[in-house]
Design a protein around this motif. Structure first.
Motif, PDB file in Angstrom:
ATOM      1  N   ALA A 100      45.077  37.419  43.810  1.00 17.42           N
ATOM      2  CA  ALA A 100      43.897  36.722  44.306  1.00 17.42           C
ATOM      3  C   ALA A 100      43.132  36.166  43.120  1.00 17.42           C
ATOM      4  O   ALA A 100      43.440  36.498  41.974  1.00 17.42           O
ATOM      5  N   ALA A 101      42.137  35.304  43.417  1.00 15.25           N
ATOM      6  CA  ALA A 101      41.414  34.658  42.322  1.00 15.25           C
ATOM      7  C   ALA A 101      39.924  34.621  42.593  1.00 15.25           C
ATOM      8  O   ALA A 101      39.481  34.635  43.740  1.00 15.25           O
ATOM      9  N   LEU A 103      37.124  31.904  41.522  1.00 18.29           N
ATOM     10  CA  LEU A 103      36.943  30.580  40.923  1.00 18.29           C
ATOM     11  C   LEU A 103      35.459  30.381  40.662  1.00 18.29           C
ATOM     12  O   LEU A 103      34.644  30.439  41.587  1.00 18.29           O
ATOM     13  N   TRP A 119      41.878  24.671  41.137  1.00 16.44           N
ATOM     14  CA  TRP A 119      41.998  24.706  42.605  1.00 16.44           C
ATOM     15  C   TRP A 119      43.432  24.341  43.004  1.00 16.44           C
ATOM     16  O   TRP A 119      44.050  24.976  43.862  1.00 16.44           O
ATOM     17  N   LEU A 122      45.741  27.233  42.492  1.00 19.86           N
ATOM     18  CA  LEU A 122      45.573  28.277  43.504  1.00 19.86           C
ATOM     19  C   LEU A 122      46.242  27.854  44.810  1.00 19.86           C
ATOM     20  O   LEU A 122      46.878  28.655  45.501  1.00 19.86           O
ATOM     21  N   ARG A 129      41.179  33.466  47.628  1.00 18.19           N
ATOM     22  CA  ARG A 129      40.195  33.324  46.552  1.00 18.19           C
ATOM     23  C   ARG A 129      38.763  33.463  47.009  1.00 18.19           C
ATOM     24  O   ARG A 129      38.459  33.277  48.194  1.00 18.19           O
TER      25      ARG A 129
END
Ligand SMILES: Nc1nc2c(ncn2[C@@H]2O[C@H](COP(=O)(O)OP(=O)(O)OP(=O)(O)O)[C@@H](O)[C@H]2O)c(=O)[nH]1
Ligand SMILES: [Mg+2]
Length: 683
Positions: A100-101, A103, A119, A122, A129
């Motif tokens: 997962a991220a 941002l 983006w 991802l 995210r």
């Protein structure tokens, strides 16, 4: 160090445009989770991520860093990435290990080119995210503008969970949108119920949904990527940080929530799928090598299934060899914390592996699996480097090889004409940093030439030409003779070789010799020594000698024919054209497009989005050196850009003349000894 099952692990990569505050935010996360007792600052050079001396000096992250914290009985592995486009390799590697991220987007500048780039990454990897709107404490920061920009650009599935209390210099805290109510709560509920049919019905009937129901639906929507929760705050003021920690643990997927890892059995070539469970056989992927003065040589791996213990070994299925391993660690920046075991979902490190490198798969040898290697972008700029002293000359190769093995986007080669050493990377800053590291870490000093563009050559006209090699000396002579037709092919076709020899004019076994000679000649074009592409070569006639003809003689004949043929066939130079995306505030559009024109660029499109203009352009790579610096000064630091290779195009004749003349001069100088054309390397 306590162990955590896959359900209680989060592997979260932090990404953003450069300087949005990833490293500062991670510092606050570590502090709030009581992993550290001081809140490090970029300005003081004491953060846990940016520990290398060049990162402290330049106040930017250069390589990815690995940290961890524990929150609500969950171990969160944090992967900090650099924001500068030049270091994109260090974003791509950790992305591979993350589930997962987070941002980050700055509340002052909003969406920038780097935001768009990450983006895209991802999306490509399908990573769930969270967005964190940072720097709300700054003058001119606006939560509302930034949020609406985000929703406009990335979709209405981006919904605020928190909003600020106070703004700019009087920012105090954040509060939950669900608790506060109002328009933001409506947006949130609208988005959440849309992801769950049973909720939609009841919502439309006007029934009240419980907070629990909403949270549960929110979590599954977030894991499936249907919703992107937006948090906010300030990293340096430590506002909104615990809320983000809760969000990471409550809303982002654990390794167990992610799809199984897909690979191939190297023996049977069958597809293999590995579930993130410790009862499965061990498998892991090596996603990063670190060589630095603090940690020495460390190899980082992500465990997909099963587990591995310290002081045992594993099977490297990519290279088909066994490797012993020592102590396993998890990292906290430059600190290494020993652990007994690494299990499914973990990110861990081992020191001093012999034969295992970045992009390898390792596993239980009884259940072999190879995972697909990560693909890194090709370097787009090069510099020639010359040692300053004899001792440097000896050290230079070893040093560069070390640096290249840590960074897959940094390469070393030799210039065909000048035999100089050439380093290649993703941008000016990248090469600058590498040269600096050579000097500071290894004490190797070099002179740097002008950046090199990977030109190519081709022809514009078809010609027929003979190549005849005949040598008579004492005993056996040499004889090879061929007729070739050279024809231009469309861009991107590379090379075709056609055999139309009839009646045995050239014996069969020598046709491949002719082809080999032609290919040899194509490596060094007639114009300026660049590789020749987009050509069809047809061998249609020739002659031979019963005794004197040989493989070598026909290779030379083929090569001679090609060289003289290319000269007559209107040779031209091709240059790489980059596809460039630039985002600038409205007021700077005129200057920006004017400047693109002066760089022989073509504007492909301009789109206004709120207060910003998105400009798409095609610009020759040779005109893009130092663009980062110039765009920054042209737009008062507000513009940002990204570029990638697009295609090759013919260089205008006038410019070709200059390039060819320079190359001849450089080659002569190189031949004439050490008379350098390089200039001192300044930082
Ligand atoms: N006012 C304010 N400044 C911040 C905040 N977060 C970060 N900064 C400042 O912004 C600058 C960049 O912060 P970093 O943490 O290095 O950002 P980064 O995203 O890690 O940068 P790169 O890794 O180089 O891409 C530093 O000067 C920070 O002090 C914030 O919330 N408010
Ligand atoms: Mg950073």
């Amino acid at each position: 160090m306590e162990r955590y099952p896959a359900q209680n692990i989060r592997n979260v990569v932090f990404v953003s445009h450069s300087g949005s505050g990833k490293t500062s935010l991670i510092e606050a996360l570590l502090f709030d989770a009581k992993m550290t007792t001081r809140l490090g600052k970029i300005s003081e050079g004491n953060t846990h991520s940016d520990y290398n001396s060049d990162e402290i000096e330049r106040k930017i992250s250069i390589t990815s860093k690995f940290l961890h914290l524990v929150w609500k009985n969950t171990r969160v592995h944090i992967l900090d990435t650099p924001g500068y486009a030049d270091f994109v390799g260090d974003v791509i590697s950790p992305l591979r290990a993350a589930d997962a991220a987070v941002l980050l987007i700055e509340a002052v500048h909003g969406i920038e080119v780097g935001t768009e780039r990450v983006w895209g990454f991802l999306e490509d990897r399908g990573l769930p995210r969270i967005i964190f709107i940072n720097k709300l404490d700054k003058e001119n920061a606006s939560f509302e503008n930034t949020l609406s920009m985000i929703r406009e650009r990335f979709g209405r599935q981006c919904v605020a969970l928190d909003c600020p209390v106070g703004e700019q210099l009087s920012l105090k805290s954040v509060e939950s949108v669900l608790a506060k109510g109002g328009k933001l709560k409506e947006d949130l509920l609208d988005a959440v119920v849309e992801t769950d049919d049973s909720l939609t019905e009841r919502y439309l009937e006007g029934k009240e949904l419980s907070a629990d129901e909403v949270t549960r639906a929110l979590k599954s929507a977030c894991i499936s990527g249907k919703i992107v929760p937006v948090f906010c705050g300030s990293a340096v003021q430590n506002v909104g940080v615990q809320e983000l920690l809760d969000g990471i643990v409550d809303l982002l997927p654990s390794p167990a929530d992610r799809p199984a890892a897909e690979g191939i059995n190297p023996k049977t070539k069958e597809a293999v799928s590995r579930k993130p469970s410790e009862s499965e056989p061990f498998s892991a992927f090596i996603f990063k090598d670190i060589f630095d003065p603090y940690v020495g040589h460390l190899t980082l791996f992500r465990v997909y299934s099963g587990s591995v213990e310290s002081n045992t070994g594993f099977y490297n299925s990519t290279r088909d060899l066994k490797e012993r391993i020592g102590q396993i660690y998890i990292l906290q920046g430059k600190e290494q914390i020993p652990v007994q075991k690494a299990g499914a979902g973990d990110i861990a490190a081992v020191a001093k592996l012999k034969d295992t490198h970045n992009n390898d798969s390792v596993c239980d040898d009884k259940s072999p699996v190879v995972f697909e290697p990560t693909v890194f972008p090709e370097p787009c700029i090069s510099d020639s480097v010359k040692p300053k002293t004899r001792q440097d000359e000896e050290k230079i190769m070893g040093t560069l090889t070390r640096l290249a093995s840590e960074d897959p986007t940094f390469r070393i080669s030799r210039d065909e004409q000048t035999h100089e050493l050439v380093i290649s990377g993703m941008g000016d800053l990248h090469l600058d940093v590498m040269l600096d590291r050579m000097k500071k870490r290894f004490g190797v000093d070099v002179e740097v030439g002008v950046p090199k563009v990977p030109y190519k050559e081709t022809i514009r006209k078809a010609v027929k030409i003979q190549g005849k090699f005949k040598r008579q000396s004492g005993g056996r002579g040499q004889y090879g003779d061929c007729w070739l037709e050279l024809e231009p092919l469309p861009h991107g076709t590379q090379f075709e070789f056609v055999d139309k020899v009839v009646g045995g004019a050239i014996p069969r076994q020598f046709i491949p010799s002719v082809e080999k000679g032609v290919k040899e000649a194509m490596n060094k074009g007639f114009l300026a020594g660049y590789p020749v592409v987009d050509i069809r070569v047809t061998v249609f006639d020739g002659s031979f000698h019963e005794v004197d003809s040989s493989d070598m003689a026909f290779q030379i004949a083929g090569s001679m024919a090609f060289k003289s043929g290319q000269e007559l066939a209107s040779p031209v130079l091709l240059e790489p054209i980059m596809s460039v995306e630039i985002i600038v505030p409205n007021d700077y559009l005129g200057q920006t497009t004017g400047d693109i024109n002066s760089r022989r660029g073509r504007i492909m499109g301009i789109e206004g989005r709120g207060k910003q203009e998105y400009v798409k352009a095609s610009i020759p790579l040779s005109e893009m050196f130092k663009y980062a610096t110039e765009l920054r000064s042209m737009t008062g630091g507000r513009g940002s850009y990204s570029m990638k290779f697009d295609h090759y195009e013919e260089v205008p004749a006038k410019i070709t003349q200059v390039i060819v003349a320079n190359i001849k001069k450089a080659a002569e100088e190189a031949a004439g000894g050490h008379a350098g054309h390089g200039h001192e390397h300044h930082k």
